[in-house]
Design an enzyme around this catalytic site. Structure first.
Site, PDB file in Angstrom:
ATOM      1  N   LYS A 190       0.818  -1.216   0.000  1.00  0.00           N
ATOM      2  CA  LYS A 190       0.000   0.000   0.000  1.00  0.00           C
ATOM      3  C   LYS A 190       0.848   1.262   0.000  1.00  0.00           C
ATOM      4  CE  LYS A 190       1.057   0.714   4.398  1.00  0.00           C
ATOM      5  NZ  LYS A 190       1.609   1.892   5.074  1.00  0.00           N
ATOM      6  N   THR A 247      -2.996   5.403   4.895  1.00  0.00           N
ATOM      7  CA  THR A 247      -1.732   5.838   4.289  1.00  0.00           C
ATOM      8  C   THR A 247      -1.960   6.728   3.069  1.00  0.00           C
ATOM      9  OG1 THR A 247      -0.803   3.728   5.008  1.00  0.00           O
ATOM     10  CG2 THR A 247       0.513   4.999   3.476  1.00  0.00           C
TER      11      THR A 247
END
Length: 334
Positions: A190, A247
């Site tokens: 990610k 994130t």
């Protein structure tokens, strides 16, 4: 669990935060390389470089003596950046007792070998139970006492349930999972999508663009993660989608910050030189792309981010290219 001696290796923001959480449940030692950081933690109960404004528990003891930190530990927690992880672990090997579990906090890959951190632990410390603590865990929010959820993943269901009680603390909720590969890869992959999202944000992209990139990015992460042995459902959980959202959207995200700066036309050397903490997506991108080729998984977002990071093209040109890709079925790459 109060009788377990826990040692966290790494005095950065996340290592210090995890050590602070554990301090409520068990005796805790934090190892850091920097004597100034250690002295500050022990004397002032702060770590201003990595956690400005945070007050750390008085029970948290820090040391620069790795041998001392490891020798008496019943659990070792590795909060070491990916490219230094093996080197520190080789020092740990000289002092660790048999069968002590080793848990990784690190969301990166070793560049030369393309190995995950738990694979390195297994190679360097055969016979030790290995695991990973991961999820949407922004250190500044957690140290401030805000609610958060994490996953501790180990193959051994009994040990993972025992260690669950070491890490859960106050509003920090810890779930268990036996899919170590999937949980670990969710945290690694990610980061690169967050760089892509940041590149868009740096160029003024809207919420629709961001949502599209996150969704297509999660599909890319899941395809590669499943090809490498993870379970598809893991990537829909905290270690996958949860970590991805945090994130890709938080101002605290280091990888998104790198993407934003690239989107604004700055170069990598300039961006990295100004950062105190490591953006693991930058370090891991070449290894991730090599793994995608090895497992024959098409990952256009990973590929385009890597081209920008390596200087082959600009963030502006790449982002326009991402938006112009011909759309096929939603289940297909691209």
């Amino acid at each position: 669990m109060a009788n377990l001696n826990v040692t966290v290796l790494g005095g950065g923001s996340w290592g210090t935060t995890v050590a602070s959480l554990v301090a409520r449940n068990a005796p805790i030692t934090l190892w850091a390389r920097n004597p100034t950081t250690v002295a500050e933690i022990n004397t002032h109960h702060t770590n201003e470089v990595f956690l400005p404004g945070a007050i750390l528990p008085e029970k948290l003891f820090a040391t620069t003596d790795l041998c001392k930190a490891v020798r008496g530990a019943d659990v070792i927690v590795m909060g070491i950046p990916s490219q230094n992880f093996r080197q520190v672990l080789l020092e740990v090997k000289k002092n660790i007792r048999a069968w002590v579990p080793v848990i990784s906090l690190t969301k990166g890959l070793e560049l030369d070998t393309r190995m995950r951190m738990t694979e390195i632990i297994t190679e360097v410390l055969p016979g030790h139970p290995v695991g990973v603590l991961t999820g949407p865990n922004l250190a500044q929010e957690i140290i401030a006492g805000q609610a958060a959820a994490s996953v501790i993943a180990m193959e051994d269901e009994i040990i993972v349930q025992e260690l669950q009680t070491v890490f859960k603390s106050g509003l920090f909720r810890t779930y268990t999972n036996t899919d170590v590969i999937g949980c670990e890869l969710g945290g690694v992959l990610k980061n690169i999508i967050a760089i892509a999202v940041g590149m868009g944000d740096g160029q003024g992209a809207g919420d629709n663009t961001r949502a599209g990139l996150i969704t297509r990015g999660l599909a890319e992460v899941t395809r590669l993660g499943v090809a490498m042995g993870g379970r598809a459902e893991t990537f829909a959980g905290l270690a996958g989608m949860g970590d991805m959202i945090a994130t890709c959207t938080s101002p605290q995200s280091r990888n998104r910050h790198v993407g934003i700066q690239l989107g604004m036309g700055r170069n990598m050397e300039e961006i990295v030189s100004e950062m105190v903490m490591v953006a693991e997506g930058v370090k891991s991108a070449p290894a991730v792309l090599a793994l995608a080729e090895q497992y024959k998984v098409d990952t256009p977002i990973f590929r385009d981010v890597y081209r920008v990071l390596s200087g082959d093209t600009s963030a502006t040109r790449t982002f326009r290219g991402l938006l112009r890709v011909e759309a096929g079925a939603e289940s297909e790459p691209g």
